[in-house]
Motif scaffolding. Structure first.
Motif, mmCIF file in Angstrom:
data_model
loop_
_atom_site.group_PDB
_atom_site.id
_atom_site.type_symbol
_atom_site.label_atom_id
_atom_site.label_comp_id
_atom_site.label_asym_id
_atom_site.label_seq_id
_atom_site.Cartn_x
_atom_site.Cartn_y
_atom_site.Cartn_z
ATOM 1 N N ALA A 197 -0.693 -2.178 8.738
ATOM 2 C CA ALA A 197 0.337 -2.487 8.354
ATOM 3 C C ALA A 197 0.436 -2.478 6.562
ATOM 4 O O ALA A 197 -1.074 -3.041 6.071
ATOM 5 N N ILE A 198 1.303 -1.814 6.440
ATOM 6 C CA ILE A 198 1.508 -1.598 4.744
ATOM 7 C C ILE A 198 1.986 -2.761 4.793
ATOM 8 O O ILE A 198 3.330 -3.601 5.036
ATOM 9 N N ASP A 199 1.517 -2.947 3.469
ATOM 10 C CA ASP A 199 1.787 -5.006 2.734
ATOM 11 C C ASP A 199 2.914 -5.124 1.621
ATOM 12 O O ASP A 199 2.795 -3.776 1.325
ATOM 13 N N TYR A 200 3.701 -6.513 2.307
ATOM 14 C CA TYR A 200 4.074 -5.924 1.627
ATOM 15 C C TYR A 200 4.316 -5.694 0.023
ATOM 16 O O TYR A 200 3.542 -7.166 -0.463
ATOM 17 N N HIS A 211 -3.123 -12.203 0.371
ATOM 18 C CA HIS A 211 -3.986 -13.600 0.709
ATOM 19 C C HIS A 211 -4.909 -13.625 2.380
ATOM 20 O O HIS A 211 -5.029 -12.273 2.195
ATOM 21 N N GLY A 248 -4.825 -13.531 5.012
ATOM 22 C CA GLY A 248 -4.350 -12.950 6.380
ATOM 23 C C GLY A 248 -4.008 -11.793 5.874
ATOM 24 O O GLY A 248 -4.764 -11.035 6.663
ATOM 25 N N HIS A 249 -3.239 -11.175 4.726
ATOM 26 C CA HIS A 249 -3.861 -10.031 4.709
ATOM 27 C C HIS A 249 -4.795 -9.333 4.552
ATOM 28 O O HIS A 249 -5.235 -7.266 5.884
ATOM 29 N N GLU A 302 -6.361 -8.398 8.210
ATOM 30 C CA GLU A 302 -6.034 -7.263 8.809
ATOM 31 C C GLU A 302 -6.965 -5.684 8.505
ATOM 32 O O GLU A 302 -7.376 -5.174 9.142
ATOM 33 N N ASP A 327 4.172 -1.765 1.037
ATOM 34 C CA ASP A 327 4.866 -1.320 1.319
ATOM 35 C C ASP A 327 5.959 -1.507 0.589
ATOM 36 O O ASP A 327 6.185 -2.592 -0.240
ATOM 37 N N TRP A 365 12.875 -0.978 6.922
ATOM 38 C CA TRP A 365 11.961 -0.608 7.744
ATOM 39 C C TRP A 365 11.818 0.815 8.345
ATOM 40 O O TRP A 365 10.238 0.862 9.237
ATOM 41 N N GLY A 390 -0.320 -7.572 13.086
ATOM 42 C CA GLY A 390 -0.266 -8.447 12.864
ATOM 43 C C GLY A 390 1.175 -8.951 14.054
ATOM 44 O O GLY A 390 1.690 -8.702 14.006
ATOM 45 N N ASP A 418 3.433 -11.115 14.025
ATOM 46 C CA ASP A 418 4.717 -11.266 13.813
ATOM 47 C C ASP A 418 5.358 -10.090 13.343
ATOM 48 O O ASP A 418 7.223 -9.768 13.120
ATOM 49 N N ILE A 419 5.361 -9.073 13.659
ATOM 50 C CA ILE A 419 5.629 -7.779 13.479
ATOM 51 C C ILE A 419 6.132 -6.703 14.032
ATOM 52 O O ILE A 419 5.929 -5.600 14.602
ATOM 53 N N HIS A 421 -2.641 -8.553 15.750
ATOM 54 C CA HIS A 421 -3.794 -9.686 16.045
ATOM 55 C C HIS A 421 -3.494 -10.783 15.862
ATOM 56 O O HIS A 421 -1.851 -10.767 15.728
ATOM 57 N N PHE A 481 -2.680 -14.504 13.505
ATOM 58 C CA PHE A 481 -2.602 -15.575 12.647
ATOM 59 C C PHE A 481 -3.254 -16.039 11.651
ATOM 60 O O PHE A 481 -4.341 -17.055 12.879
ATOM 61 N N TRP A 482 -4.476 -16.183 10.757
ATOM 62 C CA TRP A 482 -4.940 -17.039 9.871
ATOM 63 C C TRP A 482 -4.158 -18.051 9.446
ATOM 64 O O TRP A 482 -3.331 -17.936 8.741
HETATM 65 N N1 MSP Z 1 5.316 -4.058 5.118
HETATM 66 C C1 MSP Z 1 5.812 -5.327 6.289
HETATM 67 C C2 MSP Z 1 4.683 -4.008 7.242
HETATM 68 C C3 MSP Z 1 5.062 -2.514 7.254
HETATM 69 S S1 MSP Z 1 4.374 -2.254 8.789
HETATM 70 C C4 MSP Z 1 5.337 -0.227 8.531
HETATM 71 C C5 MSP Z 1 4.917 -6.495 6.522
HETATM 72 N N2 MSP Z 1 4.019 -6.782 5.110
HETATM 73 S S2 MSP Z 1 3.482 -8.502 5.063
HETATM 74 O O1 MSP Z 1 2.827 -8.111 3.676
HETATM 75 O O2 MSP Z 1 4.429 -9.564 5.032
HETATM 76 O O3 MSP Z 1 2.278 -8.307 6.539
HETATM 77 C C6 MSP Z 1 1.313 -6.999 6.647
HETATM 78 C C7 MSP Z 1 0.438 -7.660 7.671
HETATM 79 O O4 MSP Z 1 -0.253 -8.787 7.227
HETATM 80 C C8 MSP Z 1 1.185 -7.531 8.380
HETATM 81 O O5 MSP Z 1 0.150 -7.177 9.662
HETATM 82 C C9 MSP Z 1 1.163 -9.205 9.130
HETATM 83 O O6 MSP Z 1 1.189 -9.885 10.031
HETATM 84 C C10 MSP Z 1 0.077 -9.771 8.607
HETATM 85 N N3 MSP Z 1 -0.458 -10.671 8.142
HETATM 86 C C11 MSP Z 1 0.464 -11.669 7.293
HETATM 87 N N4 MSP Z 1 0.185 -13.033 7.238
HETATM 88 C C12 MSP Z 1 -1.233 -13.668 8.331
HETATM 89 C C13 MSP Z 1 -1.320 -14.697 8.614
HETATM 90 N N5 MSP Z 1 -1.639 -15.115 7.983
HETATM 91 N N6 MSP Z 1 -2.414 -14.124 8.852
HETATM 92 C C14 MSP Z 1 -2.978 -12.909 10.051
HETATM 93 N N7 MSP Z 1 -2.114 -11.349 8.659
HETATM 94 C C15 MSP Z 1 -1.239 -11.895 8.895
HETATM 95 O O7 MSP Z 1 4.844 -7.210 7.079
#
Ligand code: MSP
Length: 523
Positions: free
Chosen positions: A7-10, A16, A18-19, A22, A47, A226, A265, A267-268, A297, A299-300
């Motif tokens: 996933a591309i991170d916001y 953190h 969790g990111h 992944e 993202d 999205w 993750g 949630d998405i 996957h 979540f932590w």
């Molecule tokens: N930007 C969107 C994803 C777009 S993909 C086309 C997004 N970003 S996010 O920063 O919120 O999350 C990025 C990734 O980190 C996601 O796959 C999300 O599920 C994962 N995680 C966010 N918190 C997490 C944990 N606490 N544990 C494991 N993974 C977690 O969603």
């Protein structure tokens, strides 16, 4: 080609744990597939659009472009630090990505897949979407997960999602292994049922959101974040890319009939990847055989087992951890103490315990013994030695079994199980050493061939375990290979793992501790 994406991170905050999980999980999978002999293209990124970024940038008094540049660095620096080696890096403000999003929008409009209509309703500012009655809680209210909810009326562009949901339902029901783990598929099918008949609003009027990709045929709108973000999986793989763009050749990265793996993750999954993305790809003309697989996957959770959140103050910072315990201890823990697909609670004591037990004690012991005793008892030269006893037959069988278990687990993305399989063989080797007692044997010169056999079995096991561990612990594996004076071990493929990688007469190097024990300071 094994095309793997994360996933591309916001970019409205900091990364953190969790990111980090992944990215490390995906990096381990990419490295494992290479070890397996596949050609891999690993894409990761950030993202950068959307309301949250616009709002946070406004709060900090900077232009969103300046803001995302700064936050993007926090992510890419961390991935460098954690040895996450991607082949492609997606940033959604990249002009090449924007061009791809516009080309897709234009094509979908030409095919009659988009339409414009006015809608009045409740809008969640936090989730950046209109809400439906089904989003209300039992009391009829929109719960706190939606944040601020406002009533608005506006005209927008819609994608005819509803024209694809019957196809999607049938596709999911008839295609095994596109949603991993399998239990997520029923959640998705239920959600699809609830979603049927609803189209997707894919534009935002510029008065409300400026920070996005402008519509190619209607300058008053930008693209819903999205819709923009999901397209990264094709745009940065070279889909519709201009000549000389520097992007890869799409037909090489995502050829017809291949299934990339998207690591995301839980949630998405719903609705973004499991519904929107499949339907978008279907509308874009991708065949059923080319639909991606979603590796979902868990979540932590933060310290104490609660979901990580700023308000609880339980966010685990991967930078701090890496500085305190070392990069490889973090990589190991993140994929060792969680079952892929399930959740886990982050626990520093378990991190230390697992590192000290499985790496410092067991594997560290095997390294020391194999190298030290070879230096001291046979002058650093390995000899295959004398006849084999049942003990050696059992040891070789244990290695064969561990490799088979490891491969089965890793093929199914079960990294923790893969690591357990390696550990089982390491423990077997340490038990074997205790039983053989080469330090006793060597007291009688007549036992010299026996001592050689025992030490050879330890060194050969170590060599093979280092290769198996290399996707998770690339640095430690390289150190072990160097001490064995066989740097080339790490360019071997899994199918090359046959007994006898180390040859008779091979000179090994001197041992240096690879896994110093972690000692926690008293609080
Ligand atoms: N930007 C969107 C994803 C777009 S993909 C086309 C997004 N970003 S996010 O920063 O919120 O999350 C990025 C990734 O980190 C996601 O796959 C999300 O599920 C994962 N995680 C966010 N918190 C997490 C944990 N606490 N544990 C494991 N993974 C977690 O969603």
């Amino acid at each position: 080609m094994f095309f793997l994406t994360t996933a591309i991170d916001y970019t409205n905050g900091s990364p953190h744990i969790g990111h980090a999980y992944e990215k490390v999980l995906s990096d381990v999978i990419a490295r494992y597939r290479r070890l397996h002999g596949d050609e891999v293209y690993f894409l990761s990124g950030v993202d950068q659009h959307g309301q949250k970024v616009q709002q946070t940038a406004e709060k900090e008094g900077v232009h969103p472009a300046t803001f995302v540049k700064r936050t993007t660095k926090k992510f890419s620096n961390l991935w460098d630090k954690l040895d996450v080696r991607y082949d492609g890096w997606a940033e959604t403000t990249d002009e090449r990505h924007k061009a791809c999003v516009r080309a897709i929008l234009t094509e979908l409009k030409d095919q009659g897949q988009l339409y414009k209509k006015a809608h009045s309703g409740f809008y969640s500012v936090r989730q950046e979407q209109f809400l439906q009655d089904r989003d209300r809680d039992e009391a009829g209210n929109f719960g706190p997960e939606w944040g601020e909810v406002v009533e608005i009326e506006e005209e927008n562009w819609y994608f005819k999602l509803s024209e694809h949901t019957d196809w999607l339902k049938n596709f999911l029901e008839t295609t095994p292994e596109v949603i991993i783990p399998g239990f997520r598929k029923s959640e998705l099918l239920n959600a699809l049922e609830r979603n049927s008949g609803i189209d997707l609003c894919i534009s935002r009027p510029k008065e409300r959101l400026r920070w996005g990709i402008e519509f190619p045929f209607d300058e008053h709108y930008v693209t819903y974040v999205w819709f923009d973000a999901l397209i990264n999986y094709v745009s940065f793989a070279g889909y519709k890319a201009a000549e000389g763009s520097g992007l890869p050749d799409f037909s090489n990265v995502w050829p017809e009939g291949s299934r990339p793996v998207h690591v995301i993750g839980k949630d998405i999954l719903i609705p973004a990847h499991g519904i929107y993305w499949f339907c978008m790809l279907h509308a874009m003309g991708f065949s059923d055989d080319s639909m991606p697989r979603l590796l979902v996957h868990g979540f932590w959770n933060g310290l104490g087992g609660d979901k990580m959140s700023k308000s609880l103050g339980n966010i685990v910072d991967p930078n701090e951890l890496a500085e305190k315990f070392g990069v490889e201890a973090i990589r190991y823990y993140l994929v060792r103490d969680i079952v892929t697909g399930r959740d886990s609670n982050f626990d520093v004591e378990r991190l230390v315990m697992l590192f000290n037990t499985e790496l410092a004690n067991e594997l560290g012991n095997l390294c020391n013994r194999a190298l030290n005793m070879s230096q001291n008892f046979t002058g650093g030269t390995l000899h295959t030695g004398g006849g084999l006893t049942d003990e050696e037959t059992a040891l070789q069988a244990s290695l064969t079994q561990s490799i088979a278990d490891y491969r089965r687990a890793m093929d199914e993305f079960e990294v923790a199980k893969g690591l357990e399989a390696i550990s089982r063989h390491v423990v077997h080797c340490n038990g074997y050493t205790e039983r053989m007692k080469p330090w006793e044997l060597k007291k009688d010169p007549a036992n010299a061939p026996r001592v050689q056999t025992v030490l050879y079995h330890l060194a050969e096991s170590l060599a093979q375990c280092a290769i198996l561990l290399s996707p998770v612990l690339p640095q430690a594996a390289a150190k072990i290979a160097a001490q064995l004076r066989r740097d080339d071990l790490l360019s071997m493929k899994l199918d090359d793992l046959k007994w006898g990688l180390l040859s008779d007469g091979h000179e090994i190097g001197k041992p240096k501790p690879v896994f110093p024990r972690i000692v926690l300071e008293e609080a």
